[in-house]
Design an enzyme around this catalytic site. Sequence first.
Site, mmCIF file in Angstrom:
data_model
loop_
_atom_site.group_PDB
_atom_site.id
_atom_site.type_symbol
_atom_site.label_atom_id
_atom_site.label_comp_id
_atom_site.label_asym_id
_atom_site.label_seq_id
_atom_site.Cartn_x
_atom_site.Cartn_y
_atom_site.Cartn_z
ATOM 1 N N PHE A 1 0.859 -1.189 0.000
ATOM 2 C CA PHE A 1 0.000 0.000 0.000
ATOM 3 C C PHE A 1 0.890 1.233 0.000
ATOM 4 O O PHE A 1 1.645 1.470 0.936
ATOM 5 C CB PHE A 1 -0.950 0.063 1.210
ATOM 6 C CG PHE A 1 -1.863 1.258 1.098
ATOM 7 C CD1 PHE A 1 -3.009 1.205 0.319
ATOM 8 C CD2 PHE A 1 -1.533 2.458 1.706
ATOM 9 C CE1 PHE A 1 -3.818 2.330 0.164
ATOM 10 C CE2 PHE A 1 -2.339 3.581 1.542
ATOM 11 C CZ PHE A 1 -3.481 3.511 0.772
ATOM 12 N N ASP B 1 9.251 2.882 2.212
ATOM 13 C CA ASP B 1 8.053 3.661 2.518
ATOM 14 C C ASP B 1 7.768 3.484 4.006
ATOM 15 O O ASP B 1 7.199 2.477 4.428
ATOM 16 C CB ASP B 1 6.877 3.184 1.661
ATOM 17 C CG ASP B 1 5.587 3.963 1.947
ATOM 18 O OD1 ASP B 1 5.536 4.679 2.966
ATOM 19 O OD2 ASP B 1 4.632 3.838 1.157
ATOM 20 N N LYS C 1 2.250 10.899 7.199
ATOM 21 C CA LYS C 1 1.392 10.633 8.352
ATOM 22 C C LYS C 1 1.846 11.363 9.632
ATOM 23 O O LYS C 1 1.588 12.547 9.764
ATOM 24 C CB LYS C 1 1.243 9.129 8.561
ATOM 25 C CG LYS C 1 0.441 8.501 7.407
ATOM 26 C CD LYS C 1 -0.278 7.226 7.770
ATOM 27 C CE LYS C 1 -1.309 6.885 6.708
ATOM 28 N NZ LYS C 1 -0.948 5.845 5.766
#
Length: 406
Positions: free
Chosen positions: A141, A226, A255
């Site tokens: 993802f 990531d 985030k």
Amino acid sequence: MTSTNEFIELSERRSAHNYHPLPIVIHEAQGAWVTDVEGKRFLDCLSGYSSLNFGHGNPKIIAAAQEQLSRLTLTSRAFFHDQFAAFAAGLGDLTGKDMVLPMNTGAEAVETAIKVARKWGYEVKGVTQDRANIIVMEDNFHGRTTTIVGFSTDPDARGGFGPYTPGFRIVKYGSVEAIREAIDEDTVAVLLEPIQGEAGVLVPPDGYLTQVRELCTERNILMIADEIQSGLGRTGDTFACDHEGVVPDVFVLGKALGGGVVPVSAIAADEDVLGVIRPGQHGSTFGGNPLACAVANAVIEMLGTGEYQARARELGAVMHERLRTLIGHGVVAVRGRGLWAGVDVDPSVATGREVSEALMSRGVLAKDTHGSTIRLAPPIVVSEEDLLWAVDQLADAIRELRERTA
Ligand SMILES: *Cc1c(COP(=O)(O)O)cnc(C)c1O
């Protein structure tokens, strides 16, 4: 007064149905606790998919935001502003990299890493123009842009959004051999999550990251980590790669970098990599804006002390120990690291959605990922008592669901 159901109905009526939220309408939050419009309190065990690692309304982050909000919020990168130098130096130091490139959302940072890797491939590695390929993982993802969903293996994320961007090769996550076989002379990068969050908090085999690092070095390929969800304290280290002492060529962050206040993302890399980007070749109107930098600077400073990492490690050990006692009692597996767990509920007992709803009725907010997996990722500021209470709620919810099916 508008009720929960009215808020939900009004929200759904005029909004695209691209999410399937739990039926709660949140009004305010502090630390690890949120309060809904009816005044009911819930322990947040999702933390905005790890965007709220430092808790809701963290005093240091809010103070930095408020101070900046009243002084200067946006300049665009057409000009310098006085928060930027500290951001670049702070994030550079935190990652151990020469340079950073700020964006806003995680997907934009991933896109940035892809662009940089391709350009590096052509200008530095000497790959033939337009031939670069990037190796990515099954069940990845990395966000929702057209390029990124094109190399997703999730039919919901990908289906119906073609034609897809070429130049990606998908291999099995956790297998160094699979990467080795996929590499050719046009491979410029391996892009992976050091722990796959959305896939259900999948932790790769021990030594995997080390071996990927070695392989990338040996074949002159960029290792892109990531760390948007796994980074910034969540796993008990600053970065999940730290667990194996691995340093990727490119860190992708997002985030929690925005402190739960504003979207802040960035990539960090050394000059031989990030130096390939010159004026006009990449950018973002809001990327690296003063408010974003002020908030990120507070986050970076807080991570500098190591106290959040230590807390995630300690509380995580407690949480995982307790969660493991549920295996065989409606739970088939528990994975994760630090204050981050994927709990696989026996699918014959309940779906992940049913468990999430049962948890919510017990005052705990958590969200299912694929199928019957519940992800637990409370803010790192959660108290041990509250954390253990949440795990007890999970145990009780599963017990109740089992009794229902028995
Ligand atoms: C959330 C996430 C993204 C995308 O971030 P957005 O801010 O939603 O675009 C990318 N990679 C990982 C690992 C993520 O968890």
